[in-house]
Design a protein around this motif. Structure first.
Motif, mmCIF file in Angstrom:
data_model
loop_
_atom_site.group_PDB
_atom_site.id
_atom_site.type_symbol
_atom_site.label_atom_id
_atom_site.label_comp_id
_atom_site.label_asym_id
_atom_site.label_seq_id
_atom_site.Cartn_x
_atom_site.Cartn_y
_atom_site.Cartn_z
ATOM 1 N N GLU A 89 6.971 7.513 -16.866
ATOM 2 C CA GLU A 89 6.250 6.475 -16.118
ATOM 3 C C GLU A 89 5.708 6.960 -14.773
ATOM 4 O OE1 GLU A 89 9.338 6.244 -17.419
ATOM 5 O OE2 GLU A 89 10.658 5.007 -16.147
ATOM 6 N N ASP A 90 6.032 8.189 -14.393
ATOM 7 C CA ASP A 90 5.442 8.772 -13.177
ATOM 8 C C ASP A 90 4.064 9.365 -13.458
ATOM 9 O OD1 ASP A 90 8.709 9.992 -12.332
ATOM 10 O OD2 ASP A 90 7.669 8.262 -11.453
ATOM 11 N N THR A 91 3.659 9.395 -14.722
ATOM 12 C CA THR A 91 2.352 9.932 -15.077
ATOM 13 C C THR A 91 1.245 9.115 -14.427
ATOM 14 O OG1 THR A 91 3.097 10.828 -17.193
ATOM 15 C CG2 THR A 91 0.751 10.330 -16.989
ATOM 16 N N ALA A 92 0.369 9.800 -13.681
ATOM 17 C CA ALA A 92 -0.701 9.125 -12.944
ATOM 18 C C ALA A 92 -1.527 10.168 -12.212
ATOM 19 C CB ALA A 92 -0.123 8.133 -11.941
ATOM 20 N N VAL A 93 -2.635 9.717 -11.668
ATOM 21 C CA VAL A 93 -3.354 10.518 -10.684
ATOM 22 C C VAL A 93 -2.756 10.184 -9.318
ATOM 23 C CG1 VAL A 93 -5.569 11.022 -9.607
ATOM 24 C CG2 VAL A 93 -5.455 10.528 -12.067
ATOM 25 N N TYR A 94 -2.388 11.215 -8.596
ATOM 26 C CA TYR A 94 -1.757 11.045 -7.290
ATOM 27 C C TYR A 94 -2.771 11.353 -6.191
ATOM 28 C CZ TYR A 94 2.853 10.432 -9.299
ATOM 29 O OH TYR A 94 3.932 9.928 -9.988
ATOM 30 N N TYR A 95 -2.824 10.449 -5.220
ATOM 31 C CA TYR A 95 -3.753 10.562 -4.106
ATOM 32 C C TYR A 95 -2.997 10.601 -2.786
ATOM 33 C CZ TYR A 95 -7.121 8.741 -7.535
ATOM 34 O OH TYR A 95 -7.899 8.538 -8.636
ATOM 35 N N CYS A 96 -3.463 11.442 -1.870
ATOM 36 C CA CYS A 96 -2.957 11.317 -0.516
ATOM 37 C C CYS A 96 -4.019 10.619 0.329
ATOM 38 C CB CYS A 96 -2.556 12.656 0.088
ATOM 39 S SG CYS A 96 -3.879 13.823 0.377
ATOM 40 N N ALA A 97 -3.566 9.966 1.375
ATOM 41 C CA ALA A 97 -4.458 9.174 2.202
ATOM 42 C C ALA A 97 -3.967 9.204 3.646
ATOM 43 C CB ALA A 97 -4.513 7.737 1.692
ATOM 44 N N ALA A 98 -4.885 8.983 4.569
ATOM 45 C CA ALA A 98 -4.568 9.054 5.998
ATOM 46 C C ALA A 98 -4.862 7.736 6.688
ATOM 47 C CB ALA A 98 -5.377 10.173 6.651
ATOM 48 N N ALA A 99 -3.961 7.368 7.599
ATOM 49 C CA ALA A 99 -4.133 6.174 8.413
ATOM 50 C C ALA A 99 -3.877 6.561 9.857
ATOM 51 C CB ALA A 99 -3.159 5.089 7.972
ATOM 52 N N LYS A 100 -4.832 6.283 10.731
ATOM 53 C CA LYS A 100 -4.672 6.663 12.121
ATOM 54 C C LYS A 100 -3.500 5.893 12.724
ATOM 55 C CE LYS A 100 -7.537 8.293 15.838
ATOM 56 N NZ LYS A 100 -8.911 8.403 16.366
ATOM 57 N N ALA A 101 -2.635 6.624 13.421
ATOM 58 C CA ALA A 101 -1.434 6.013 13.975
ATOM 59 C C ALA A 101 -1.791 4.966 15.023
ATOM 60 C CB ALA A 101 -0.542 7.080 14.582
ATOM 61 N N ARG A 102 -1.228 3.775 14.877
ATOM 62 C CA ARG A 102 -1.503 2.675 15.806
ATOM 63 C C ARG A 102 -0.454 2.597 16.900
ATOM 64 N NH1 ARG A 102 -2.857 -2.071 11.323
ATOM 65 N NH2 ARG A 102 -4.434 -0.894 10.180
ATOM 66 N N THR A 103 0.775 2.957 16.528
ATOM 67 C CA THR A 103 1.872 2.972 17.482
ATOM 68 C C THR A 103 2.707 4.215 17.215
ATOM 69 O OG1 THR A 103 3.346 1.760 16.005
ATOM 70 C CG2 THR A 103 1.982 0.428 17.489
ATOM 71 N N TYR A 104 3.689 4.464 18.051
ATOM 72 C CA TYR A 104 4.500 5.671 17.907
ATOM 73 C C TYR A 104 5.189 5.726 16.549
ATOM 74 C CZ TYR A 104 7.837 9.314 19.110
ATOM 75 O OH TYR A 104 8.576 10.468 19.125
ATOM 76 N N ASN A 105 5.686 4.597 16.073
ATOM 77 C CA ASN A 105 6.443 4.553 14.820
ATOM 78 C C ASN A 105 5.669 3.908 13.673
ATOM 79 O OD1 ASN A 105 8.881 5.777 15.710
ATOM 80 N ND2 ASN A 105 9.387 3.890 16.798
#
Length: 127
Positions: A89-105
């Motif tokens: 069930e882990d079969t899939a296309v895997y994507y990485c993505a970026a989100a600009k940090a809004r706060t330290y954590n």
């Protein structure tokens, strides 16, 4: 904006391991939280894991918790998703993505929080 390229996908038997890499371009990579998503045929894209800009905090979907590990090396502009005890069930296309940090954590989890995406890498887990 950051450009992302995934690699490391392939065919593996159930119970095996794979190591996915997400290579980013741009000098501001450390300003971004990075996430991994996956999309199986006929299904919606779903969250897998994310890591804050510093690497100090991580978050996992329940379906992969304890089996997958996310890490990053800001000096190399790289994020790694180590996948173990793989299931069919882990079969899939895997994507990485970026989100600009809004706060330290800031650690994003929603698809809508990520502005930049890679092209994906196929992971196939056979029985």
């Amino acid at each position: 904006q950051v450009q992302l390229v995934e690699s490391g996908g392939g065919l593996v038997q159930a119970g095996g391991s794979l190591r996915l890499s997400c290579a980013a371009s741009g000098r501001t990579f450390s300003y971004y939280a990075i996430g991994w998503f996956r999309q199986a045929p006929g299904k919606e894209r779903e969250f897998v894991s994310s890591i804050i800009w510093s690497g100090g905090s991580t978050y996992y979907a329940d379906s992969v918790k304890g089996r997958f590990t996310i890490s990053r090396d800001n000096a190399k502009n790289t994020v790694i998703l180590q996948m173990s005890s793989l299931k069919t069930e882990d079969t899939a296309v895997y994507y990485c993505a970026a989100a600009k940090a809004r706060t330290y954590n800031y650690i994003p989890k929603l698809l809508s929080e990520f502005a930049d995406w890679g092209q994906g890498t196929q992971v196939t887990v056979s029985p």
